[in-house]
Motif scaffolding. Structure first.
Motif, mmCIF file in Angstrom:
data_model
loop_
_atom_site.group_PDB
_atom_site.id
_atom_site.type_symbol
_atom_site.label_atom_id
_atom_site.label_comp_id
_atom_site.label_asym_id
_atom_site.label_seq_id
_atom_site.Cartn_x
_atom_site.Cartn_y
_atom_site.Cartn_z
ATOM 1 N N TRP A 27 39.473 32.544 19.564
ATOM 2 C CA TRP A 27 39.722 32.126 20.869
ATOM 3 C C TRP A 27 38.303 32.290 21.807
ATOM 4 O O TRP A 27 37.898 31.188 22.442
ATOM 5 C CB TRP A 27 39.950 32.313 21.302
ATOM 6 C CG TRP A 27 41.680 32.154 21.640
ATOM 7 C CD1 TRP A 27 42.703 32.265 20.110
ATOM 8 C CD2 TRP A 27 42.810 31.472 22.466
ATOM 9 N NE1 TRP A 27 44.067 31.343 20.682
ATOM 10 C CE2 TRP A 27 43.693 30.752 21.871
ATOM 11 C CE3 TRP A 27 42.227 30.986 23.822
ATOM 12 C CZ2 TRP A 27 44.761 29.782 21.969
ATOM 13 C CZ3 TRP A 27 43.503 29.718 24.382
ATOM 14 C CH2 TRP A 27 44.242 29.344 23.540
ATOM 15 N N VAL A 33 36.731 32.246 27.623
ATOM 16 C CA VAL A 33 36.516 32.922 29.229
ATOM 17 C C VAL A 33 35.535 31.976 30.255
ATOM 18 O O VAL A 33 36.294 31.892 30.588
ATOM 19 C CB VAL A 33 35.361 34.679 28.575
ATOM 20 C CG1 VAL A 33 35.416 34.923 29.821
ATOM 21 C CG2 VAL A 33 36.365 35.298 27.541
ATOM 22 N N GLY A 36 38.354 29.909 31.378
ATOM 23 C CA GLY A 36 39.152 30.291 31.961
ATOM 24 C C GLY A 36 40.592 30.361 31.249
ATOM 25 O O GLY A 36 41.852 29.661 32.190
ATOM 26 N N TRP A 37 41.016 29.961 29.703
ATOM 27 C CA TRP A 37 42.036 29.802 29.589
ATOM 28 C C TRP A 37 42.350 31.309 29.193
ATOM 29 O O TRP A 37 43.194 31.585 28.116
ATOM 30 C CB TRP A 37 41.584 29.316 28.099
ATOM 31 C CG TRP A 37 40.998 27.833 28.297
ATOM 32 C CD1 TRP A 37 40.598 27.332 28.734
ATOM 33 C CD2 TRP A 37 40.329 28.038 26.979
ATOM 34 N NE1 TRP A 37 40.397 25.764 27.985
ATOM 35 C CE2 TRP A 37 39.840 25.817 27.114
ATOM 36 C CE3 TRP A 37 39.914 27.550 25.713
ATOM 37 C CZ2 TRP A 37 38.985 24.718 26.219
ATOM 38 C CZ3 TRP A 37 39.012 26.862 24.775
ATOM 39 C CH2 TRP A 37 38.471 25.711 25.147
ATOM 40 N N TRP A 38 43.164 31.893 30.147
ATOM 41 C CA TRP A 38 43.583 32.505 30.527
ATOM 42 C C TRP A 38 45.109 33.262 30.018
ATOM 43 O O TRP A 38 45.974 33.446 29.573
ATOM 44 C CB TRP A 38 43.395 33.864 31.348
ATOM 45 C CG TRP A 38 42.007 34.347 31.523
ATOM 46 C CD1 TRP A 38 41.211 33.395 33.310
ATOM 47 C CD2 TRP A 38 41.274 34.968 30.921
ATOM 48 N NE1 TRP A 38 39.989 33.862 32.896
ATOM 49 C CE2 TRP A 38 39.981 34.686 31.803
ATOM 50 C CE3 TRP A 38 41.612 35.785 29.748
ATOM 51 C CZ2 TRP A 38 38.625 35.508 31.112
ATOM 52 C CZ3 TRP A 38 40.288 36.305 29.442
ATOM 53 C CH2 TRP A 38 38.850 35.903 30.287
ATOM 54 N N MET A 41 45.886 31.772 26.528
ATOM 55 C CA MET A 41 45.832 33.116 25.908
ATOM 56 C C MET A 41 46.414 33.828 26.105
ATOM 57 O O MET A 41 47.428 34.638 24.919
ATOM 58 C CB MET A 41 44.314 34.195 26.147
ATOM 59 C CG MET A 41 42.927 33.148 25.548
ATOM 60 S SD MET A 41 41.695 34.228 25.994
ATOM 61 C CE MET A 41 41.226 35.115 24.742
ATOM 62 N N SER A 42 47.482 34.009 27.188
ATOM 63 C CA SER A 42 48.370 34.926 27.781
ATOM 64 C C SER A 42 49.983 34.115 26.873
ATOM 65 O O SER A 42 50.716 34.703 26.258
ATOM 66 C CB SER A 42 49.109 35.040 29.002
ATOM 67 O OG SER A 42 47.777 35.744 29.464
#
Length: 307
Positions: A27, A33, A36-38, A41-42
């Protein structure tokens, strides 16, 4: 059973940690990062946790192993072209969240609450991808034949759960005077592409889908040939996975433009079979195939990284 390296890896307590670390690296290489694929990923993290719970609560493998969640992560790593999709990540999480209460209702005639929650998840997911509503009759039929827990009361509960998100969605449409949005949402159910355009499947996507299907076929053949070793309940749950998985394959090749969502469902349904195969077999052939599979997963993970 003679334990080969394949079995030692499958039974190791650190396998999931290693695969999770590898997933995080993939990832990062994909630019999670920077992009901004937070949330994506969560969602993957929560989905993996639910896969662990799905295995633990149903004992899908005859021995203690984290292979189902490890395989789920590994196969997800091969689909780097899906990483940016927020809707797809949420749908993957919600679909697994649907399976947990459904599986816990096995042969339980008083499972209305679990059916409500399961179909509530499907209802929310259908707001993001309306074609999931095509899976609803299939889930009902699978609940009748495999889970043997669907009755009139639980069916009504599932229907209420399914429409609950729309109780909030449709009044908002009325208040905001956006009925055209509601119309376009449901009218998409009747939109099909004919002739079928397989050109909408990029080469890397087609190759990845083919790899997962071949792996699933091999794993399923092994499972059904040796299914007598598993309890009836486990065979029923795997039958549920097989039905949903093959319907996903049918939909992918019938309307390939929807691969972004259907491939995620296919991975969820294929992972238990692949994990079962590599965990509970022990021969030179399966040992070689295990490491060949790892090599292909590594190669696809790198080749399919978003540009």
């Amino acid at each position: 059973m003679r334990k080969l390296l394949q079995n030692k890896i499958a039974e190791s307590g650190v396998t999931l940690t290693v695969v999770a670390t590898y997933t995080a690296i993939i990832w990062l290489l994909a630019g999670a990062v920077n992009n901004g694929w937070w949330v994506q990923m969560s969602c993957l993290g929560f989905s993996t946790y639910l896969m662990v719970e799905l295995n633990n609560s149903n004992a899908l493998l005859r021995i203690r192993s984290r292979m189902i969640s490890s395989v789920f992560l590994a196969l997800t790593c091969t689909t780097g072209f899906l990483f940016p999709s927020l809707n797809g990540s949420l749908i993957s999480f919600l679909f697994i969240a649907t399976l947990l209460p459904l599986f816990s209702s096995y042969q339980d005639s008083k499972s209305q609450g679990r059916y409500y929650f399961a179909f509530l998840c499907i209802g929310v997911a259908s707001l993001l991808y309306v074609h999931l509503l095509y899976f609803v009759p299939l889930l009902w039929l699978s609940s009748i034949f495999y889970l043997q827990s669907l009755n009139v009361r639980s069916w009504i509960a599932s229907l209420l759960g399914l429409i609950t998100p729309y109780w909030f969605f449709l009044p908002w449409m009325l208040y905001a005077d956006k009925w055209s949005l509601a119309y376009s949402h449901f009218s998409a159910l009747l939109q099909f592409e004919f002739p079928i355009r397989y050109s909408s499947l990029p080469v890397e996507v087609f190759g990845t889908i083919l790899f997962i299907i071949i792996l699933m076929i091999i794993s399923q053949l092994n499972f059904w040939f040796n299914s007598y070793k598993d309890r009836i309940r486990i065979r029923q749950l795997y039958g549920f996975f097989a039905t949903i998985g093959w319907i996903s394959v049918f939909f992918i090749f019938f309307q390939p433009q929807h691969y972004e969502y259907l491939l995620r469902i296919l991975i969820i349904c294929a992972s238990p079979f692949v994990a079962h195969f590599f965990t509970l077999t022990s021969s030179k052939f399966t040992n070689i195939l295990f490491f060949l599979t790892i090599a292909i997963v590594l190669a696809l993970s790198i080749l399919n990284l978003p540009a």
